[in-house]
Design a protein around this motif. Sequence first.
Motif, PDB file in Angstrom:
ATOM      1  N   LEU A 103      -9.658   5.427 -19.778  1.00 55.52           N
ATOM      2  CA  LEU A 103      -9.293   6.400 -18.740  1.00 55.52           C
ATOM      3  C   LEU A 103      -8.671   5.729 -17.531  1.00 55.52           C
ATOM      4  O   LEU A 103      -7.710   6.233 -16.966  1.00 55.52           O
ATOM      5  CB  LEU A 103     -10.521   7.208 -18.324  1.00 55.52           C
ATOM      6  CG  LEU A 103     -11.174   8.044 -19.422  1.00 55.52           C
ATOM      7  CD1 LEU A 103     -12.428   8.720 -18.892  1.00 55.52           C
ATOM      8  CD2 LEU A 103     -10.195   9.064 -19.977  1.00 55.52           C
ATOM      9  N   SER A 104      -9.237   4.586 -17.127  1.00 57.77           N
ATOM     10  CA  SER A 104      -8.682   3.861 -15.984  1.00 57.77           C
ATOM     11  C   SER A 104      -9.153   2.418 -16.002  1.00 57.77           C
ATOM     12  O   SER A 104     -10.173   2.081 -16.616  1.00 57.77           O
ATOM     13  CB  SER A 104      -9.076   4.523 -14.659  1.00 57.77           C
ATOM     14  OG  SER A 104     -10.460   4.371 -14.423  1.00 57.77           O
ATOM     15  N   VAL A 105      -8.381   1.588 -15.319  1.00 55.74           N
ATOM     16  CA  VAL A 105      -8.729   0.176 -15.135  1.00 55.74           C
ATOM     17  C   VAL A 105      -8.512  -0.153 -13.674  1.00 55.74           C
ATOM     18  O   VAL A 105      -7.473   0.181 -13.104  1.00 55.74           O
ATOM     19  CB  VAL A 105      -7.828  -0.755 -15.987  1.00 55.74           C
ATOM     20  CG1 VAL A 105      -8.212  -2.204 -15.774  1.00 55.74           C
ATOM     21  CG2 VAL A 105      -7.884  -0.394 -17.444  1.00 55.74           C
ATOM     22  N   ARG A 106      -9.489  -0.794 -13.086  1.00 54.46           N
ATOM     23  CA  ARG A 106      -9.340  -1.272 -11.714  1.00 54.46           C
ATOM     24  C   ARG A 106      -9.349  -2.792 -11.739  1.00 54.46           C
ATOM     25  O   ARG A 106     -10.263  -3.405 -12.280  1.00 54.46           O
ATOM     26  CB  ARG A 106     -10.454  -0.748 -10.814  1.00 54.46           C
ATOM     27  CG  ARG A 106     -10.195  -1.083  -9.349  1.00 54.46           C
ATOM     28  CD  ARG A 106     -11.139  -0.376  -8.434  1.00 54.46           C
ATOM     29  NE  ARG A 106     -12.482  -0.922  -8.649  1.00 54.46           N
ATOM     30  CZ  ARG A 106     -13.588  -0.304  -8.306  1.00 54.46           C
ATOM     31  NH1 ARG A 106     -13.544   0.884  -7.768  1.00 54.46           N
ATOM     32  NH2 ARG A 106     -14.752  -0.855  -8.509  1.00 54.46           N
ATOM     33  N   ARG A 107      -8.311  -3.387 -11.192  1.00 52.66           N
ATOM     34  CA  ARG A 107      -8.169  -4.848 -11.186  1.00 52.66           C
ATOM     35  C   ARG A 107      -8.207  -5.343  -9.750  1.00 52.66           C
ATOM     36  O   ARG A 107      -7.569  -4.768  -8.871  1.00 52.66           O
ATOM     37  CB  ARG A 107      -6.830  -5.229 -11.810  1.00 52.66           C
ATOM     38  CG  ARG A 107      -6.570  -6.721 -11.837  1.00 52.66           C
ATOM     39  CD  ARG A 107      -5.203  -7.028 -12.385  1.00 52.66           C
ATOM     40  NE  ARG A 107      -5.111  -6.604 -13.772  1.00 52.66           N
ATOM     41  CZ  ARG A 107      -4.569  -7.327 -14.728  1.00 52.66           C
ATOM     42  NH1 ARG A 107      -4.049  -8.498 -14.462  1.00 52.66           N
ATOM     43  NH2 ARG A 107      -4.528  -6.871 -15.958  1.00 52.66           N
ATOM     44  N   ARG A 108      -8.941  -6.426  -9.561  1.00 52.45           N
ATOM     45  CA  ARG A 108      -8.991  -7.056  -8.238  1.00 52.45           C
ATOM     46  C   ARG A 108      -8.869  -8.561  -8.404  1.00 52.45           C
ATOM     47  O   ARG A 108      -9.476  -9.143  -9.307  1.00 52.45           O
ATOM     48  CB  ARG A 108     -10.296  -6.727  -7.523  1.00 52.45           C
ATOM     49  CG  ARG A 108     -10.393  -5.268  -7.157  1.00 52.45           C
ATOM     50  CD  ARG A 108     -11.439  -5.042  -6.140  1.00 52.45           C
ATOM     51  NE  ARG A 108     -11.401  -3.643  -5.739  1.00 52.45           N
ATOM     52  CZ  ARG A 108     -12.311  -3.076  -5.020  1.00 52.45           C
ATOM     53  NH1 ARG A 108     -13.334  -3.771  -4.600  1.00 52.45           N
ATOM     54  NH2 ARG A 108     -12.205  -1.819  -4.676  1.00 52.45           N
ATOM     55  N   LEU A 109      -8.099  -9.174  -7.516  1.00 52.80           N
ATOM     56  CA  LEU A 109      -7.967 -10.623  -7.477  1.00 52.80           C
ATOM     57  C   LEU A 109      -8.412 -11.096  -6.104  1.00 52.80           C
ATOM     58  O   LEU A 109      -7.995 -10.530  -5.093  1.00 52.80           O
ATOM     59  CB  LEU A 109      -6.527 -11.049  -7.738  1.00 52.80           C
ATOM     60  CG  LEU A 109      -5.927 -10.665  -9.077  1.00 52.80           C
ATOM     61  CD1 LEU A 109      -4.466 -11.053  -9.143  1.00 52.80           C
ATOM     62  CD2 LEU A 109      -6.697 -11.313 -10.218  1.00 52.80           C
ATOM     63  N   HIS A 110      -9.252 -12.105  -6.089  1.00 54.08           N
ATOM     64  CA  HIS A 110      -9.783 -12.657  -4.850  1.00 54.08           C
ATOM     65  C   HIS A 110      -9.516 -14.157  -4.851  1.00 54.08           C
ATOM     66  O   HIS A 110      -9.547 -14.794  -5.904  1.00 54.08           O
ATOM     67  CB  HIS A 110     -11.295 -12.436  -4.735  1.00 54.08           C
ATOM     68  CG  HIS A 110     -11.712 -11.020  -4.955  1.00 54.08           C
ATOM     69  ND1 HIS A 110     -11.728 -10.077  -3.963  1.00 54.08           N
ATOM     70  CD2 HIS A 110     -12.149 -10.386  -6.076  1.00 54.08           C
ATOM     71  CE1 HIS A 110     -12.144  -8.926  -4.465  1.00 54.08           C
ATOM     72  NE2 HIS A 110     -12.403  -9.094  -5.738  1.00 54.08           N
ATOM     73  N   ASN A 111      -9.291 -14.713  -3.676  1.00 50.72           N
ATOM     74  CA  ASN A 111      -9.244 -16.181  -3.569  1.00 50.72           C
ATOM     75  C   ASN A 111     -10.332 -16.649  -2.621  1.00 50.72           C
ATOM     76  O   ASN A 111     -11.001 -15.842  -1.991  1.00 50.72           O
ATOM     77  CB  ASN A 111      -7.850 -16.676  -3.162  1.00 50.72           C
ATOM     78  CG  ASN A 111      -7.441 -16.213  -1.775  1.00 50.72           C
ATOM     79  OD1 ASN A 111      -8.276 -15.941  -0.937  1.00 50.72           O
ATOM     80  ND2 ASN A 111      -6.147 -16.111  -1.560  1.00 50.72           N
ATOM     81  N   ASP A 112     -10.509 -17.945  -2.512  1.00 49.06           N
ATOM     82  CA  ASP A 112     -11.605 -18.471  -1.696  1.00 49.06           C
ATOM     83  C   ASP A 112     -11.372 -18.295  -0.206  1.00 49.06           C
ATOM     84  O   ASP A 112     -12.240 -18.591   0.604  1.00 49.06           O
ATOM     85  CB  ASP A 112     -11.907 -19.924  -2.044  1.00 49.06           C
ATOM     86  CG  ASP A 112     -10.677 -20.813  -1.979  1.00 49.06           C
ATOM     87  OD1 ASP A 112      -9.565 -20.303  -1.719  1.00 49.06           O
ATOM     88  OD2 ASP A 112     -10.813 -22.022  -2.200  1.00 49.06           O
ATOM     89  N   GLU A 113     -10.214 -17.797   0.186  1.00 47.28           N
ATOM     90  CA  GLU A 113      -9.920 -17.545   1.604  1.00 47.28           C
ATOM     91  C   GLU A 113     -10.212 -16.106   2.010  1.00 47.28           C
ATOM     92  O   GLU A 113     -10.107 -15.761   3.175  1.00 47.28           O
ATOM     93  CB  GLU A 113      -8.469 -17.875   1.896  1.00 47.28           C
ATOM     94  CG  GLU A 113      -8.160 -19.355   1.680  1.00 47.28           C
ATOM     95  CD  GLU A 113      -6.683 -19.635   1.821  1.00 47.28           C
ATOM     96  OE1 GLU A 113      -5.912 -18.727   2.202  1.00 47.28           O
ATOM     97  OE2 GLU A 113      -6.311 -20.777   1.546  1.00 47.28           O
ATOM     98  N   ASP A 114     -10.564 -15.236   1.031  1.00 49.72           N
ATOM     99  CA  ASP A 114     -10.874 -13.828   1.329  1.00 49.72           C
ATOM    100  C   ASP A 114     -12.155 -13.702   2.103  1.00 49.72           C
ATOM    101  O   ASP A 114     -13.101 -14.371   1.927  1.00 49.72           O
ATOM    102  CB  ASP A 114     -10.975 -12.995   0.062  1.00 49.72           C
ATOM    103  CG  ASP A 114      -9.598 -12.745  -0.558  1.00 49.72           C
ATOM    104  OD1 ASP A 114      -8.599 -13.002   0.117  1.00 49.72           O
ATOM    105  OD2 ASP A 114      -9.577 -12.316  -1.723  1.00 49.72           O
TER     106      ASP A 114
END
Length: 97
Positions: A86-97
């Motif tokens: 139905l849906s996909v949620r993608r998140r990308l984080h780096n160590d500076e977030d």
Amino acid sequence: MYVGTLSFDLLLGDVHSLKEKRSLVRPIVAELQRKYAVSVAETGNQDLHRRAEIGLAMVSGDTAHLTDVLDRCERLVAGRPEVELLSVRRRLHNDED
């Protein structure tokens, strides 16, 4: 360091019990772990028969590799005939977030 997460919202086919639901969700979770060495678990909708939420996370030093693996994981889940994505949620984080 980069962390990528995916959250899948799935609609399951002809499922009438939580036991049947587990028999569909567990193989998907196991295949993602085995093929792509990611952390993955059923993370929501555990009390609903026909809905499932699967959460996935991966850590990498390279965003290109991280994106490639997340894309492959998404295609694997989308290609499963017994579930509807139905849906996909993608998140990308780096160590500076």
